[in-house]
Design a protein around this motif. Structure first.
Motif, PDB file in Angstrom:
ATOM      1  N   ASN A 108      41.181 -41.123   8.205  1.00  0.00           N
ATOM      2  CA  ASN A 108      42.008 -39.960   7.885  1.00  0.00           C
ATOM      3  C   ASN A 108      43.428 -40.366   7.506  1.00  0.00           C
ATOM      4  O   ASN A 108      44.415 -39.828   8.019  1.00  0.00           O
ATOM      5  N   GLN A 126      45.835 -37.305   6.252  1.00  0.00           N
ATOM      6  CA  GLN A 126      46.655 -36.534   7.185  1.00  0.00           C
ATOM      7  C   GLN A 126      47.722 -37.405   7.835  1.00  0.00           C
ATOM      8  O   GLN A 126      48.866 -36.952   8.046  1.00  0.00           O
ATOM      9  N   GLU A 170      51.692 -36.665   7.923  1.00  0.00           N
ATOM     10  CA  GLU A 170      52.448 -36.491   9.166  1.00  0.00           C
ATOM     11  C   GLU A 170      53.593 -37.495   9.268  1.00  0.00           C
ATOM     12  O   GLU A 170      54.650 -37.179   9.821  1.00  0.00           O
TER      13      GLU A 170
END
Length: 392
Positions: A129, A132, A136
């Motif tokens: 991932n 993401q 972030e």
């Protein structure tokens, strides 16, 4: 041309696959007239000069022309293409590389070496991932990194609008070994036994649901091990049954091609293409590629169903009925209507692949608990732990 000599009665089996048919399909040459907008076609891989095609990508009508060409390449042509200079914001790539290096170091310190697809744990570094996690870590760098007209166009060319992006960083260090030839998500991530349960038309459908790609974070010469590719191999319809056979893998090793990449280049291919990460024989190149797994918007159910709750509710009755002599067929049918049978999507950091493929899903856990005569408390605890891993 896509012939199969031996008959398949609605299902594909590895035993019925014919290497001669496979060879006839893949040992062909690309016709330059089929790729009029490609800058070159080294080793049967069309390469597109994205800065030179910027005007086409910005105008809706010419964009569709280019997208139609890319769709033909991916489906009926070589099955693979390279977009030179797809990511022109090199500062954003460098920023992302630095952030990914930090994420790798932090995750290794916290968790140790994680599991991987089609490679032994510890042979490379992987960020699950990364989409993401980059967002972030630095939202602006994330936006600049993904603002590529070319990547958006090739994703839409294969999947249509409203596609869903996911990504996983892979770093292969000097001395890192090559993967074995394989096909990719969906059916490529199932065991041979599970894959064989899907009818032939689902094998045809599977590659249409996903686009596989990667963005080079640094220059990737041949000695650093760029992806090994077998152009036209996606045309062999029973390939999801064939790719584990040693004779097909040996053929792949003899006939595969590799294309060197430069920082900011992107490679995309049909997930049914036979491919494998190459061995990194360089002395000092730590090959980082951000692997893009792009999904069709249509691969989703209509309703949201709490299948974990349903599995808990049915467990006592299912256990009793099984004990009363229900056939395995009835048990399987009831479980299929109740529990989630597919492993994805999941959180691969906390719910890693089993044996390099897919994590366990609810359905086999429920069947194991029923046939193993687990207590209700034990099953609910195991189910809760599984849900925790998937959502962590």
């Amino acid at each position: 041309m896509n012939k199969i000599t031996k008959p398949f009665s609605g299902y594909y089996s590895a035993e019925a696959c014919a290497l001669t048919d496979f060879a006839e399909l893949v040992l062909q040459d690309i016709n330059p007239r089929d790729v009029p907008n490609a800058a070159e076609t080294p080793r049967n891989v069309p390469v597109y000069d994205i800065p030179a095609l910027a005007g086409m990508l910005e105008a809706p009508d010419s964009r569709r022309v280019l997208m139609a060409e890319w769709a033909r390449v991916l489906k009926n042509g070589a099955g693979v293409l390279v977009l030179r200079g797809a990511c022109s914001d090199i500062d954003a790539i460098d920023k992302a590389t630095s952030l990914f290096d930090g994420i790798i170091a932090r995750e290794k310190a916290e968790k140790g070496q994680g599991a991987d697809h089609f490679a032994a744990a510890g042979s490379n570094d992987r960020i699950w991932n990364s989409l993401q996690k980059l967002c972030e870590a630095d939202p602006e760098a994330f936006l600049r990194y993904h603002a590529s007209l070319a990547i958006d166009a090739v994703c839409e060319a294969w999947l249509g609008p409203n596609y869903q992006m996911t990504a996983q960083v892979n770093v292969v260090h000097p001395g890192g070994q090559a993967q074995q030839a394989h096909r990719d998500y969906h059916l490529g991530f199932q065991t041979a036994e599970v894959s064989a349960l899907y009818p032939a038309h689902v094998h045809d459908l599977s590659p249409l649901l996903t686009l596989q790609g990667g963005i080079a974070h640094g220059d990737t010469p041949i000695e650093s091990g760029p992806t090994k590719l077998l152009p036209f191999s996606q045309l062999y319809r029973p390939g999801y049954a064939a790719w584990r056979r040693e004779d097909f893998r040996a053929f792949f090793e003899t006939h595969h091609v590799q294309i060197p990449l430069q920082q900011g280049d992107a490679l995309f291919f049909n997930p049914a293409l036979f491919h494998a990460a190459g061995a990194n024989s360089s002395a000092d190149i730590h090959r980082m590629v951000n692997l893009l797994q792009v999904s069709s918007a249509f691969g989703r159910a209509m309703e949201t169903v709490d299948r974990a709750k349903m599995s808990q509710l049915v467990f006592p009755s299912l256990k009793r009925l099984n004990g009363d002599g229900w056939s395995e067929g009835k048990l399987d049918a009831a479980i299929a209507a109740t529990a989630e049978g597919y492993s994805f999507p999941t959180n691969l950091d906390s719910d890693p692949p089993v044996n390099g493929l897919a994590p366990q899903s609810q359905a086999p856990l429920l069947k194991e608990a029923v046939t193993g005569n687990w207590s209700e408390d034990d099953f609910c605890a195991a189910l809760a732990e599984q849900e925790k891993r998937r959502r962590a």
